[in-house]
Scaffold this motif. Structure first.
Motif, mmCIF file in Angstrom:
data_model
loop_
_atom_site.group_PDB
_atom_site.id
_atom_site.type_symbol
_atom_site.label_atom_id
_atom_site.label_comp_id
_atom_site.label_asym_id
_atom_site.label_seq_id
_atom_site.Cartn_x
_atom_site.Cartn_y
_atom_site.Cartn_z
ATOM 1 N N GLU A 154 6.749 14.564 6.355
ATOM 2 C CA GLU A 154 5.897 13.538 6.985
ATOM 3 C C GLU A 154 4.539 13.435 6.322
ATOM 4 O O GLU A 154 3.804 12.501 6.547
ATOM 5 N N ARG A 155 4.215 14.420 5.505
ATOM 6 C CA ARG A 155 2.899 14.369 4.872
ATOM 7 C C ARG A 155 2.953 13.701 3.514
ATOM 8 O O ARG A 155 1.944 13.593 2.849
ATOM 9 N N LYS A 156 4.136 13.272 3.115
ATOM 10 C CA LYS A 156 4.246 12.700 1.774
ATOM 11 C C LYS A 156 4.073 11.186 1.832
ATOM 12 O O LYS A 156 4.671 10.511 2.687
ATOM 13 N N ARG A 157 3.262 10.681 0.921
ATOM 14 C CA ARG A 157 3.146 9.235 0.815
ATOM 15 C C ARG A 157 3.785 8.787 -0.484
ATOM 16 O O ARG A 157 3.626 9.428 -1.505
ATOM 17 N N ALA A 172 12.476 7.346 -6.679
ATOM 18 C CA ALA A 172 11.607 8.308 -7.347
ATOM 19 C C ALA A 172 12.268 8.827 -8.612
ATOM 20 O O ALA A 172 11.630 8.946 -9.663
ATOM 21 N N ARG A 173 13.575 9.059 -8.476
ATOM 22 C CA ARG A 173 14.306 9.549 -9.647
ATOM 23 C C ARG A 173 14.206 8.539 -10.781
ATOM 24 O O ARG A 173 14.000 8.886 -11.928
ATOM 25 N N ASP A 174 14.318 7.231 -10.415
ATOM 26 C CA ASP A 174 14.279 6.191 -11.456
ATOM 27 C C ASP A 174 12.864 5.856 -11.899
ATOM 28 O O ASP A 174 12.639 4.928 -12.669
ATOM 29 N N GLY A 175 11.891 6.594 -11.342
ATOM 30 C CA GLY A 175 10.515 6.368 -11.789
ATOM 31 C C GLY A 175 9.893 5.124 -11.211
ATOM 32 O O GLY A 175 8.904 4.595 -11.747
ATOM 33 N N LYS A 176 10.442 4.595 -10.144
ATOM 34 C CA LYS A 176 9.853 3.386 -9.563
ATOM 35 C C LYS A 176 8.818 3.726 -8.496
ATOM 36 O O LYS A 176 7.970 2.906 -8.180
ATOM 37 N N GLN A 200 0.864 -1.186 0.000
ATOM 38 C CA GLN A 200 0.000 0.000 0.000
ATOM 39 C C GLN A 200 0.896 1.230 0.000
ATOM 40 O O GLN A 200 2.040 1.125 0.443
ATOM 41 N N PRO A 201 0.388 2.328 -0.499
ATOM 42 C CA PRO A 201 1.178 3.559 -0.414
ATOM 43 C C PRO A 201 1.483 3.861 1.043
ATOM 44 O O PRO A 201 0.627 3.668 1.904
ATOM 45 N N SER A 202 2.746 4.288 1.334
ATOM 46 C CA SER A 202 3.118 4.487 2.735
ATOM 47 C C SER A 202 3.946 5.737 2.897
ATOM 48 O O SER A 202 4.589 6.214 1.965
ATOM 49 N N ASP A 214 2.728 10.873 -3.585
ATOM 50 C CA ASP A 214 1.280 11.068 -3.597
ATOM 51 C C ASP A 214 0.982 12.098 -2.532
ATOM 52 O O ASP A 214 1.033 11.817 -1.342
ATOM 53 N N GLU A 215 0.709 13.348 -2.961
ATOM 54 C CA GLU A 215 0.599 14.426 -1.970
ATOM 55 C C GLU A 215 -0.803 14.519 -1.461
ATOM 56 O O GLU A 215 -1.711 15.005 -2.128
ATOM 57 N N VAL A 216 -0.982 14.031 -0.269
ATOM 58 C CA VAL A 216 -2.317 14.054 0.323
ATOM 59 C C VAL A 216 -2.638 15.460 0.800
ATOM 60 O O VAL A 216 -3.661 16.048 0.457
ATOM 61 N N THR A 217 -1.715 15.988 1.620
ATOM 62 C CA THR A 217 -1.867 17.375 2.071
ATOM 63 C C THR A 217 -0.576 18.109 1.712
ATOM 64 O O THR A 217 0.381 18.085 2.460
ATOM 65 N N PRO A 218 -0.588 18.738 0.517
ATOM 66 C CA PRO A 218 0.682 19.267 -0.014
ATOM 67 C C PRO A 218 1.301 20.353 0.875
ATOM 68 O O PRO A 218 0.612 21.069 1.600
#
Ligand SMILES: Nc1ncnc2c1ncn2[C@@H]1O[C@H](COP(=O)(O)OP(=O)(O)OP(=O)(O)O)[C@@H](O)[C@H]1O
Ligand SMILES: [Mg+2]
Lengths: 225, 732, 174
Positions: free
Chosen positions: C65-68, C48-52, C14-16, C56-60
């Motif tokens: 700590e707010r980044k998933r 992220a750089r390699d596109g893997k 799951q996204p974490s 997912d910005e829930v609360t930008p």
């Protein structure tokens, strides 16, 4: 190459306990196949079926170009005596007989006269490095020695198929390897097919390939790849 | 293959050798017993044939050569010191008389022949106690051909034709009877050989049964190992037929060796056998012999039977190449196993008040019932053992009880097998003792000091051919003054009055001898039997006679009753005196002697039963020991391992003790109960007797049997210690 | 031990948040040694750089700590390839094997088959070593033995693990 042994959908239950539930297997002539799998998965039962000791409830077994699951008791006995050899974990030697008589037993049962049978039996003692033990009883042999005597007995009739069920189960790893070396060497020399049940990877590594038995089924690729 | 079988049989290690030896030994015993039974049956028949000539009065059965001159012939029964004696008075009428076997001619008047046993008695006994009974002089001894037994007491006395003609039951004969009494309807001298053959068969069965059990136990000794060996052979390709052949060779070898040994043992048994006088008379050793048919039957039959049994036994175990390592637990015995015992007892109970008429019918009914009960016990044994083991397991507090209970519950048949022989022995003992003690209590001989032993009576029975002596016949002179004679009573003949006995006696005589019984109060004359015996269940009080005291002296004499002190001199002297005074009638006898036939047979049977009991106890003990030792041996590995893991030897001892003692006691109790029930039913049905409690010897025997069994159990303990030593944990 | 692939695998559940990833990693694969935050974030940054993975910005704009993190198809493929491929049958592979098994269970993949494949690979290698031993000299034999025993130890572990897969699955996926 043609198949030495073939099992098709073999199923067998002991009362309520299903031991085999549709096992398929092909063993090519001259191949050494290790049968592996967890305890109680049906390895021994499969071997017993292939060797004509047990008769499956369903499915077919072909050995040496002939269907054997519908043979009667005496015919299967003769097949075992004339074409198969056996090496089991222990307790397979007749305690009342000397080592050489034990080795000669399949020949004697097959009607070979006593003297030639014993002569042929004695040849194996040198070959397997147990000379000098010919006159001992099984109780007077160490586990490894007894196992070599059993191996000699399994091979003396120059069987087409050698069935081995945990042949090194009761031995330490070094002795076990010696027995396996002898077994593989002799089988290769005679061109015998070997079915080797074991749970030890190092023993299985002597085989050409291994198959896995799980819950009464063969789960690895059943045919040699 | 046969050679391989032989090789396996003789090199099978110590356990196999022990098995062979035990089976061989048991077979030997069985064969010897079987031969002894055959010899016994043959001897009974030969002996019976030896009695033939005494029946010569039955002229229509006579088969001997016809003689020109008919001889007078009168056979009577006489006694000496409690032993029966045959006396034949003969009268020669010419030179060509019939000649009995063992004699060259009939004695002339004034001569007599006697058997060797009687001759030696004559030589060692004062003439006034024995010799004076025979008028004239002894001129010869009867040869063996004329004797039923070396101990037979026979006298052939030569008299004049007139004298013989006056004797009760006299006839004239021209030929001697030479057919066996069993083939001749009127021939009453002899033994009921059918009955004896049957009894011998029962005895044989009672002995052979435990033996068979024993053989079974011995065969199972080290059976697991043997089966394992057969399995190993099957694995490398021995066909079932080859295995059967090998097993058959093995057991036939043991049986054949045992049979040979049995034949060697038989002569010894034969020497002992002539001492057991179950016909009442010792056998001539030569009569205890075997026919060729017997020899062939046993010699070939037993090994053959063993071969067949071995086959049958193997058929049941079915040895697969995987052998005994994977054996399913046998199904527990079911309650139906109690049915045969119940059926046997019910059968016996059913015959109460429905006693079959013929002797054959009776033997079939009663022996059948007892046999059924016996077999039923064997069938019920495993179930009882299981029931006992369940109780044991339920009560189990300590591991030993648990192990023993589980093992018994697991294979109650094996647990029972160990004690089955003992159970049968106890059953046979209880039936035999119950029956014999009770019969003896009602009908047996009594000791010195009782009326039936001490009182000698001579009587005349007009309705049986006797001629009553006149009213004024005096008491023979010298009788009352004979040392040891306490009194002589005269019983008068009152004739047949209502249902009363024919004798009459003054009540004053009875008052003097209270042990003879009493007159009813106020009576002067009592109605009595001629021998003053009381009926079996009679009260002490006789009925009154219609005669008056005054009438008595005018009545003819019915009998003289001599009251003695029971000493041999007094009895035999009185008898000799009476016989010389009244030479033509029946000879005097005591009540004991009169019954002696039956009583002696009973005593013989008791002796036979004792032999059976002791022998079967011994065999059963051997069975128990063997199966205990076998059981320990079979489990020496697990026991050794248990000991290695710290289980104390005492705990293992407790296991062994419990698993044999529990079935032993459970089954013994049932066997004893069944035995006495069967005995009680038989007694009630056949004789209308009540079961009497057995004598001390029974308790001693049973106690001893159980004690020896428990001792045997204890004696295996050293074995347990030895075979569970640490070296046994090694695998072989 | 492959931290990037393990984190990717964890993300496939799951996204974490980075923090969750670190905690799960430490719990299952840390073996007492916690993964430093720096390593977590630099690894995630590389992924992220390699596109893997993608953010997912829930609360930008509310701090890290707010980044998933969310796995991409590319990342998922990589995890799949990694799990399916047997590890080179060399000694001391337990941690990798273990990680693969746990992840396979977490992801409802056929862990059993992975183990079987691994077993086959191990056995094939053992056969080679056995052959070498049987045909070679003493030294080769001894060296082969060393390898054989280690491989055997792995195999034992594989066997034990396959016998306990159900129990492990229950723990991994509460
Ligand atoms: N004679 C028998 N009676 C009842 N069940 C049996 C019998 N033989 C085998 N089984 C059962 O059949 C199943 C397979 O047994 P089998 O002996 O073939 O296993 P295995 O794979 O050889 O095990 P192991 O590695 O322990 O020897 C098991 O569940 C076993 O309990
Ligand atoms: Mg097995």
């Amino acid at each position: 190459m043609s198949a030495a042994l073939e099992a098709r959908g073999v199923a067998l239950s002991f009362g309520e306990t299903p031991a085999l539930r549709g096992a398929d297997l092909i063993v090519e002539t001259g191949e050494i196949v290790a049968v592996m799998g967890p305890s109680g998965s049906g390895k021994s039962t499969l071997l017993h079926c292939l060797a004509g000791i047990l008769v499956p409830d369903a499915g077919e077994i072909h050995a040496l170009g002939r269907r054997i699951d519908n043979l009667n008791e005496a015919e299967r006995s003769e097949l075992r005596r004339d074409r198969f050899g056996f090496v089991f974990q222990f307790g397979q030697l007749v305690p009342e007989l000397t080592a050489e008589e034990n080795v000669a037993l399949p020949l004697l049962l097959g009607g070979v006269r006593r003297e030639p049978a014993l002569r042929r039996a004695r040849e194996w003692f040198g070959r397997l490095g147990i000379d000098g033990l010919e006159r001992r009883r099984s109780g007077e042999l160490s586990g490894g020695q007894a196992q070599r005597v059993a191996l000699a007995r399994g091979l003396v009739g120059e069987p087409a198929v050698l069935f081995a069920d945990e042949p090194t189960g009761a031995l330490d790893s070094f002795t076990g390897e010696q027995v396996m070396d002898l077994l593989v060497d002799s089988a290769r020399r005679q061109g015998a097919t070997v079915v080797l049940v074991t749970h030890e990877a190092r023993v299985a590594a002597y085989a050409d390939r291994e198959i896995m038995v799980r819950d009464g089924r063969v789960t690895s690729p059943a045919v040699a790849s | 293959m046969i050679r391989l079988g032989l090789r396996l049989a003789v090199t099978g290690g110590r356990a196999a050798i022990a098995r062979l030896a035990l089976v061989g030994g048991a077979v030997a015993l069985g064969v010897a017993l079987l031969l002894a039974v055959f010899a016994g049956i043959n001897a009974v028949q030969s002996q019976n044939l030896r009695y033939a000539w005494l029946n010569s009065a039955v002229t229509e059965a006579a088969t001997g050569t016809e003689a020109a001159d008919a001889a007078g012939w009168a056979l009577r029964e006489d006694y000496f010191a409690g032993r029966r004696m045959a006396r034949v008075d003969v009268a020669v009428t010419g030179p060509d008389s019939p000649v009995p076997p063992g004699m060259t001619r009939l004695p002339a008047p004034g001569e007599y022949y006697v058997s060797p046993a009687l001759a030696s008695l004559l030589a060692s006994t004062p003439a006034d106690q024995l010799g004076d009974r025979f008028p004239g002089r002894q001129v010869g001894v009867i040869g063996d051909a004329g004797l039923a037994s070396p101990d037979s007491l026979i006298a052939v006395v030569g008299r004049t034709p007139q004298e013989v003609a006056g004797i009760i039951g006299a006839t004239k004969i021209t030929r001697i009877v030479s057919v066996s009494p069993q083939d001749c309807s009127g021939c009453y001298v002899g033994v009921g050989s059918d009955g004896i053959t049957l009894i011998l068969s029962v005895v044989a069965a009672a002995l052979l049964f435990p033996l068979l059990m024993f053989i079974g136990t011995a065969t199972r000794l080290a059976a697991a190992r043997r089966e394992q060996r057969f399995a190993a052979m099957r694995l490398v390709g021995a066909t079932p037929r080859q295995i059967t052949l090998i097993a058959t060779v093995e057991s036939t070898l043991a049986a054949a060796a045992g049979t040979l040994l049995g034949f060697a043992l038989f002569p010894l048994l034969r020497l002992g056998l002539d001492r057991i006088t179950f016909t009442g008379e010792r056998f001539f050793l030569g009569d205890l012999s075997l026919t060729w048919f017997n020899v062939l039957l046993v010699g070939a039959g037993v090994p053959l039977g063993a071969a067949v049994a071995a086959r049958a036994a193997l058929r049941r175990v079915r040895i697969t190449p995987l052998g005994v390592a994977r054996r399913v637990t046998p199904r527990p015995p079911r309650a139906w196993r109690l049915l045969p015992v119940a059926a046997g007892l019910c059968e016996l109970a059913w015959f109460i008040d429905r006693r079959p008429r013929t002797t054959n019918g009776q033997t079939e009914a009663y022996l059948g019932g007892i046999f059924l009960t016996m077999i039923g016990l064997v069938v019920a044994g495993p179930y009882l053992t299981m029931a006992g083991s369940r109780v044991l397991a339920r009560l189990a507090r300590r591991p030993a009880t648990l192990i023993a209970g589980r093992r018994l519950a697991d294979d109650p048949r094996a647990g029972f097998r160990a004690v089955s022989g003992l159970m049968l022995a106890l059953f046979v003992t209880s039936v035999a003792t119950g029956v014999i003690t009770s019969i003896v209590a009602y009908r047996g001989e009594t000791p010195v000091g009782t009326a039936t032993y001490d009182n000698l009576s001579i009587g005349w029975y007009p309705d049986h051919g006797g001629k009553l002596p006149a009213a004024d016949t005096p008491i023979p002179a010298g009788l009352t003054t004979t040392p040891g004679v306490r009194d002589v009573l005269v019983v008068r003949y009152q004739g047949i009055v209502g249902n009363l006995p024919t004798g009459a006696i003054g009540c004053a005589d009875l008052t003097r001898h209270p042990d003879l019984g009493q007159c009813p109060p106020g009576a002067q004359v009592g109605a009595v039997y001629a021998d003053l015996s009381r009926p079996d269940f009679g009260s002490d009080v006789y009925e009154a006679s219609p005669m008056t005291l005054a009438q008595l002296p005018s009545l003819p004499v019915n009998s003289f009753v001599v009251l003695t002190d029971g000493s041999r001199a007094a009895l035999e002297h009185s008898r000799t005196l009476l016989e010389s005074t009244f030479p033509d009638g029946r000879f005097p006898s005591t009540e004991n002697e009169w019954r002696s036939d039956f009583a002696r047979t009973l005593v013989q049977f008791q002796r036979l039963a004792d032999v059976v009991i002791v022998a079967s106890l011994v065999i059963a003990g051997c069975s128990l020991a063997v199966s205990l030792a076998g059981g320990i041996n079979e489990r020496k590995r697990p026991f050794a391992l248990l000991r290695l893991t710290g289980v104390r030897l005492a705990e293992l001892r407790r296991v062994i003790t419990l698993e044999s003692a529990v079935p032993l006691l459970a089954v013994s109790a049932v066997a004893i109960a069944a035995g006495f029930t069967a005995a009680a039913l038989f007694l009630r049905s056949q004789l209308d007797y009540d079961l009497k409690p057995p004598g001390l010897s029974y308790y001693v025997l049973v106690g001893l049997g159980l004690a020896v069994s428990l001792g045997l159990i204890a004696s295996t303990m050293p074995l347990l210690r030895r075979v569970t030593g640490p070296q046994q944990a090694r695998n072989d | 031990m492959s931290v990037p692939l393990t984190l990717l695998g964890l993300l496939e559940r799951q996204p974490s948040h980075g923090y969750d990833l670190k905690r799960d990693y430490d719990l299952w694969f840390g073996h007492g040694r916690a993964l430093p935050f720096g390593q977590v974030y630099s690894t995630l940054a590389r992924l992220a750089r390699d596109g893997k993975v993608v953010m997912d910005e829930v609360t930008p704009g509310e701090g890290p700590e707010r980044k998933r993190y969310v796995i991409t198809d590319r990342g998922a493929t990589e995890v799949d390839t990694w799990l399916t491929e047997p590890v080179a049958p060399e000694p001391h592979q337990q941690t990798v094997l273990f990680a693969k098994v746990v992840l396979a269970l977490m992801l409802d993949r056929p862990a059993e088959e992975y183990l079987d494949t691994q077993r086959r690979a191990h056995l094939a290698r053992m056969r080679e070593l056995t052959e070498a031993k049987r045909t070679g000299g003493l030294v080769e034999g001894l060296l082969a033995d060393h390898g054989l025993f280690h491989l055997e130890a792995d195999l034992r572990w594989i066997d034990t693990t396959s016998a306990r897969l159900d129990a492990l699955r229950a723990q991994v996926k509460p």
